[in-house]
Enzyme design. Structure first.
Site, PDB file in Angstrom:
ATOM      1  N   CYS A 130     -10.543  -4.414  -0.515  1.00  0.00           N
ATOM      2  CA  CYS A 130     -11.663  -3.475  -0.632  1.00  0.00           C
ATOM      3  C   CYS A 130     -12.430  -3.761  -1.928  1.00  0.00           C
ATOM      4  O   CYS A 130     -11.994  -4.546  -2.779  1.00  0.00           O
ATOM      5  CB  CYS A 130     -11.145  -2.035  -0.608  1.00  0.00           C
ATOM      6  SG  CYS A 130     -10.379  -1.495  -2.148  1.00  0.00           S
ATOM      7  N   GLU A 170      -2.918  -4.630  -3.218  1.00  0.00           N
ATOM      8  CA  GLU A 170      -3.397  -5.608  -4.207  1.00  0.00           C
ATOM      9  C   GLU A 170      -3.373  -5.025  -5.608  1.00  0.00           C
ATOM     10  O   GLU A 170      -2.947  -5.674  -6.565  1.00  0.00           O
ATOM     11  CB  GLU A 170      -4.833  -6.055  -3.898  1.00  0.00           C
ATOM     12  CG  GLU A 170      -5.041  -6.626  -2.522  1.00  0.00           C
ATOM     13  CD  GLU A 170      -5.479  -5.560  -1.515  1.00  0.00           C
ATOM     14  OE1 GLU A 170      -4.755  -4.553  -1.320  1.00  0.00           O
ATOM     15  OE2 GLU A 170      -6.542  -5.739  -0.904  1.00  0.00           O
ATOM     16  N   GLU A 214       0.413   5.241   0.690  1.00  0.00           N
ATOM     17  CA  GLU A 214      -0.469   6.316   1.134  1.00  0.00           C
ATOM     18  C   GLU A 214       0.028   7.664   0.616  1.00  0.00           C
ATOM     19  O   GLU A 214       1.134   7.774   0.086  1.00  0.00           O
ATOM     20  CB  GLU A 214      -0.545   6.312   2.674  1.00  0.00           C
ATOM     21  CG  GLU A 214      -1.221   5.065   3.210  1.00  0.00           C
ATOM     22  CD  GLU A 214      -1.395   5.060   4.721  1.00  0.00           C
ATOM     23  OE1 GLU A 214      -0.752   5.868   5.424  1.00  0.00           O
ATOM     24  OE2 GLU A 214      -2.180   4.216   5.207  1.00  0.00           O
ATOM     25  N   ASN A 255       0.845  -1.192   0.000  1.00  0.00           N
ATOM     26  CA  ASN A 255       0.000   0.000   0.000  1.00  0.00           C
ATOM     27  C   ASN A 255       0.883   1.246   0.000  1.00  0.00           C
ATOM     28  O   ASN A 255       1.957   1.275   0.607  1.00  0.00           O
ATOM     29  CB  ASN A 255      -0.984  -0.009   1.185  1.00  0.00           C
ATOM     30  CG  ASN A 255      -0.318  -0.099   2.541  1.00  0.00           C
ATOM     31  OD1 ASN A 255       0.745  -0.688   2.693  1.00  0.00           O
ATOM     32  ND2 ASN A 255      -0.955   0.490   3.540  1.00  0.00           N
TER      33      ASN A 255
HETATM   34 ZN    ZN Z   1      -8.192  -2.163  -2.204  1.00  0.00          ZN
END
Ligand code: ZN
Length: 128
Positions: free
Chosen positions: A88, A57, A46, A44
């Site tokens: 998500c 992902e 940010e 991830n």
């Molecule tokens: Zn996601």
């Protein structure tokens, strides 16, 4: 458990340290396994402007796609947060686009759950 999945979980754990998550502190790493067995990692990323953050992902899947892969069989997700980290909705839709069959989620204490994408996203949006 599938040997390839075990290897991918280990690889994803090695990549957790590369997560760029100064705001949430939630580190996520993912491995996309192509139909030919190649592995692409992602973490991830940010941003100060929160909405620009990107999930691990999708980073992994987009890396695979940018290298010419269109069939991604499995996506593995690991995280430093308690409990299981599920993808998500946006990531599920991207998984559907590239024919992901299996989603493997884990918890920091080593528990593993294996799901079919159809369980997590039973009615994906499709143009064709
Ligand atoms: Zn996601």
């Amino acid at each position: 458990m599938d040997e390839l999945i075990e290897k991918a979980i280990k690889l994803a754990k090695d990549y957790l340290k590369n997560s760029y998550s100064p705001y949430s502190g939630v580190k996520v790493a993912s491995v996309a396994i192509t139909s030919s067995g190649e592995m692409f990692t992602g973490v991830n990323v940010e941003n100060s402007s929160y909405g620009l953050s990107m999930c691990a992902e999708r980073v992994a899947i987009f890396k695979a796609v940018s290298e010419g892969h269109r069939d991604i069989k499995t996506v593995v997700i690991v995280s430093n947060r308690d409990g299981f980290t599920y993808p998500c909705g946006a990531c599920l839709q991207v998984m559907s686009e590239f024919n992901v069959e299996t989603v493997v989620v884990t918890s920091p204490n080593g528990e593993v759950r294996v799901h079919k994408l159809g369980e997590l996203l039973p009615m994906p949006f499709k143009l064709k």
